[in-house]
Motif scaffolding. Structure first.
Motif, PDB file in Angstrom:
ATOM      1  N   ARG A 232      -0.189   2.526  11.932  1.00  0.00           N
ATOM      2  CA  ARG A 232      -0.957   2.237  10.870  1.00  0.00           C
ATOM      3  C   ARG A 232      -2.011   3.612  10.827  1.00  0.00           C
ATOM      4  N   MET A 249       6.061   4.655   3.045  1.00  0.00           N
ATOM      5  CA  MET A 249       5.348   3.316   3.443  1.00  0.00           C
ATOM      6  C   MET A 249       6.410   2.024   3.285  1.00  0.00           C
ATOM      7  N   ALA A 250       6.944   2.397   2.343  1.00  0.00           N
ATOM      8  CA  ALA A 250       7.983   1.525   1.711  1.00  0.00           C
ATOM      9  C   ALA A 250       9.024   1.242   2.461  1.00  0.00           C
ATOM     10  N   CYS A 256       3.351   0.168   8.891  1.00  0.00           N
ATOM     11  CA  CYS A 256       2.919  -1.413   8.500  1.00  0.00           C
ATOM     12  C   CYS A 256       2.530  -1.356   7.145  1.00  0.00           C
ATOM     13  N   HIS A 257       2.781  -2.663   6.782  1.00  0.00           N
ATOM     14  CA  HIS A 257       2.548  -3.179   5.358  1.00  0.00           C
ATOM     15  C   HIS A 257       1.047  -3.493   5.276  1.00  0.00           C
ATOM     16  N   SER A 258       0.302  -2.603   5.632  1.00  0.00           N
ATOM     17  CA  SER A 258      -1.247  -3.012   5.427  1.00  0.00           C
ATOM     18  C   SER A 258      -1.943  -1.716   5.159  1.00  0.00           C
ATOM     19  N   TYR A 291       1.811  -2.457  -5.128  1.00  0.00           N
ATOM     20  CA  TYR A 291       2.374  -3.772  -4.903  1.00  0.00           C
ATOM     21  C   TYR A 291       3.852  -3.689  -5.199  1.00  0.00           C
ATOM     22  N   ILE A 294       5.741  -2.321  -2.446  1.00  0.00           N
ATOM     23  CA  ILE A 294       5.603  -2.951  -1.012  1.00  0.00           C
ATOM     24  C   ILE A 294       5.135  -4.145  -1.421  1.00  0.00           C
ATOM     25  N   ASP A 296       4.837  -7.047  -0.197  1.00  0.00           N
ATOM     26  CA  ASP A 296       3.984  -8.154   0.982  1.00  0.00           C
ATOM     27  C   ASP A 296       3.031  -7.109   1.460  1.00  0.00           C
ATOM     28  N   LEU A 297       2.408  -6.257   0.870  1.00  0.00           N
ATOM     29  CA  LEU A 297       1.461  -5.350   1.160  1.00  0.00           C
ATOM     30  C   LEU A 297       0.307  -6.209   1.571  1.00  0.00           C
ATOM     31  N   ASP A 402       2.244  -7.673  11.284  1.00  0.00           N
ATOM     32  CA  ASP A 402       2.634  -6.256  10.501  1.00  0.00           C
ATOM     33  C   ASP A 402       1.526  -5.985   9.507  1.00  0.00           C
ATOM     34  N   SER A 403       1.109  -7.060   8.844  1.00  0.00           N
ATOM     35  CA  SER A 403       0.037  -6.799   7.558  1.00  0.00           C
ATOM     36  C   SER A 403      -1.276  -6.974   8.207  1.00  0.00           C
TER      37      SER A 403
END
Ligand code: SAH
Ligand code: SF4
Ligand code: F3S
Length: 443
Positions: A232, A249-250, A256-258, A291, A294, A296-297, A402-403
């Motif tokens: 992160r 990130m993707a 992580c997807h946050s 978005y 990613i 599911d961000l 993860d998010s």
């Protein structure tokens, strides 16, 4: 001197410094952690100056120790570090006279020797350097969790947002060398760390001072290769978050997807007065690119309500932006004038009453967006990193997706929260609330 207690106010950078302080006090002075400040021989306050509220809390807590010092614990050494100490230096002793040591943000490493001399001389010592050369990461550390580590990649900030004290108390932005970052990450992974959070006031500008251009995407790629399970980073400045970073990130499973992407306001007039250097349109376009890349961000932000000159119309623009950006979470702050910053000079302040009303409306919208966004987790199975036992129920663990969503689940029969902390589990989500998900272990 046998025991210590560190109280941390402020951001992740301060938390990280506190881990280093604990590390030095244990390894260099042989102290052990006391259960409370009232019983400790050395109490360190690691302070924050970003808003008035944190300052009030510090004064209250130091004053409560005064009773111990004049009563049952006369030898207690009280040290104040962090951003208030850096800002006020010796002046701090004029309003907190029973403090023994004042040390700044650039010389955390000097604390053990300051404590030793204070215990010998019993005289107040102040050591605050104007600029730093050390990285606290080069000092020993007692991490709050064995499985998580903060890794600073930059310190300081060059952005000078007009409301913000951070550039004055943390100094110019300095990047740590690429090799040092990678070496530390590798050491941490070998030591059992499964989640690393890279730290900086604006991580996206990492490397500009060293390499002439941002090398943040390279840091992400390279640290992801160390074997760390989750990576992160905080904080990102919208003007500097590049498409290359979004692509990394993707495409990098460890990242992580946050994302925390502070917007501060949705009004271009206010953004300009804040010296943020982007428009609300540019911010929203960036959010859409995120978005798309990613889907599911989980996106979080910071918003300041009541910056001087903010009108009802400006505030409506902030609400519009917040709705369009579909945030998972927003940290909302009442504007707090900080002496020495340009905004503190502005005369057209917003009344407390108006500010509070706007704030309450914003919070209601933030909560409804967070609730709505959490519903998409219902019926899914999430991999969570277990952090430990829930604060409210000893039969329940708390972990994060993860998010970065908080998940609670009952502890399976025959397991203990202590043993599970720092491990991954698959949890089926049965209920989605505003600020947490509820589920059960799968399998
Ligand atoms: N470098 C990070 C963190 C800065 S401090 C960043 O740029 O986001 C964290 C948050 O505190 C800021 O994002 C801002 O929303 C808030 N903040 C900073 N100064 C403030 C002030 N004077 N009044 C109210 N909120 C403030
Ligand atoms: Fe403060 Fe702005 Fe720097 Fe963040 S980017 S630390 S808000 S000056
Ligand atoms: Fe506070 Fe200093 Fe962090 S002012 S927010 S502790 S950099």
């Amino acid at each position: 001197m046998r025991t210590y207690f560190v109280r941390t106010f402020g951001c992740q950078m301060n938390k990280h410094d506190s881990e280093r302080i604990a590390g030095m006090l244990e390894t260099q002075l042989g102290l052990t952690q006391a259960p409370s400040p009232e019983t400790a021989d050395v109490v360190v306050f690691n302070t924050c100056a970003v808003r008035e509220g944190a300052e009030e809390r510090l004064r209250g807590q130091v004053s409560s120790l005064k009773a111990a010092k004049t009563g049952p614990n006369p030898d207690v050494i009280i040290a104040v570090g962090g951003c208030i100490a850096q800002r006020d230096g010796e002046m701090l002793l004029s309003y907190l006279p029973h403090v023994d040591i004042v040390f700044g943000t650039h010389n955390v490493g000097a604390l053990p020797s300051l404590i030793t001399s204070a215990s010998e001389t019993r005289a107040a010592t102040v050591q605050v350097l104007a600029e730093g050369t050390e990285f606290a990461s080069d000092l020993p550390s007692i991490r709050e969790h064995t499985w998580h580590a903060w890794v600073p990649i930059t310190v300081g900030c060059n952005n000078f947002c007009t409301y913000c004290i951070v550039p004055y108390v943390r100094g110019k932005e300095r990047s740590r060398s690429f090799d040092d970052i990678v070496a530390e990450a590798e050491r941490l992974v070998a030591d059992g760390v499964v989640e690393i959070t890279l730290l900086g006031q604006n991580v996206n500008s990492y490397g500009r001072d060293l390499y002439g251009e941002s090398r943040f995407p390279d840091v992400l790629r390279r640290v992801a290769q160390t074997g760390v399970r989750r990576l992160r980073f905080v904080t990102s400045h919208p003007k500097d978050l590049s498409d290359e970073t979004i692509a990394v990130m993707a495409s990098t499973p460890q990242v992580c997807h946050s994302l925390h992407l502070p917007v501060q306001s949705g009004s271009n007039r206010i953004l300009s007065a804040m010296h943020r250097r982007y428009t609300s349109e540019a911010y929203l376009a960036l959010v859409e690119r995120l978005y798309t890349a990613i889907p599911d961000l989980a996106l979080s932000t910071d918003v300041i309500v009541g910056f001087p000159g903010e009108t009802d119309a400006d505030f409506e623009e902030t609400l519009d932006l917040v709705r369009h950006a579909r945030f998972d979470q927003a940290f909302t702050f009442l504007y707090s004038p900080r002496e020495g910053t340009p905004a503190a000079q502005l005369k057209n302040t917003v009344s407390r009453n108006v500010m509070q009303k706007r704030f309450d409306r914003l919070v209601a919208i933030v909560q409804s967006l967070a609730y709505a966004k959490n519903q998409r987790y219902l019926g899914t199975v999430q991999e969570i990193l277990i952090e430990g036992v829930s604060r409210r129920d000893p039969g329940v663990i708390t972990g994060r997706t993860d998010s970065n969503k908080v998940v609670h689940a009952p502890i399976p029969a025959g397991e203990s929260a202590e043993a599970l902390a720092g491990t991954f589990a698959r949890v089926a989500i049965d209920e989605a609330q505003t600020w947490f998900l509820w589920g059960h272990f799968e399998g």
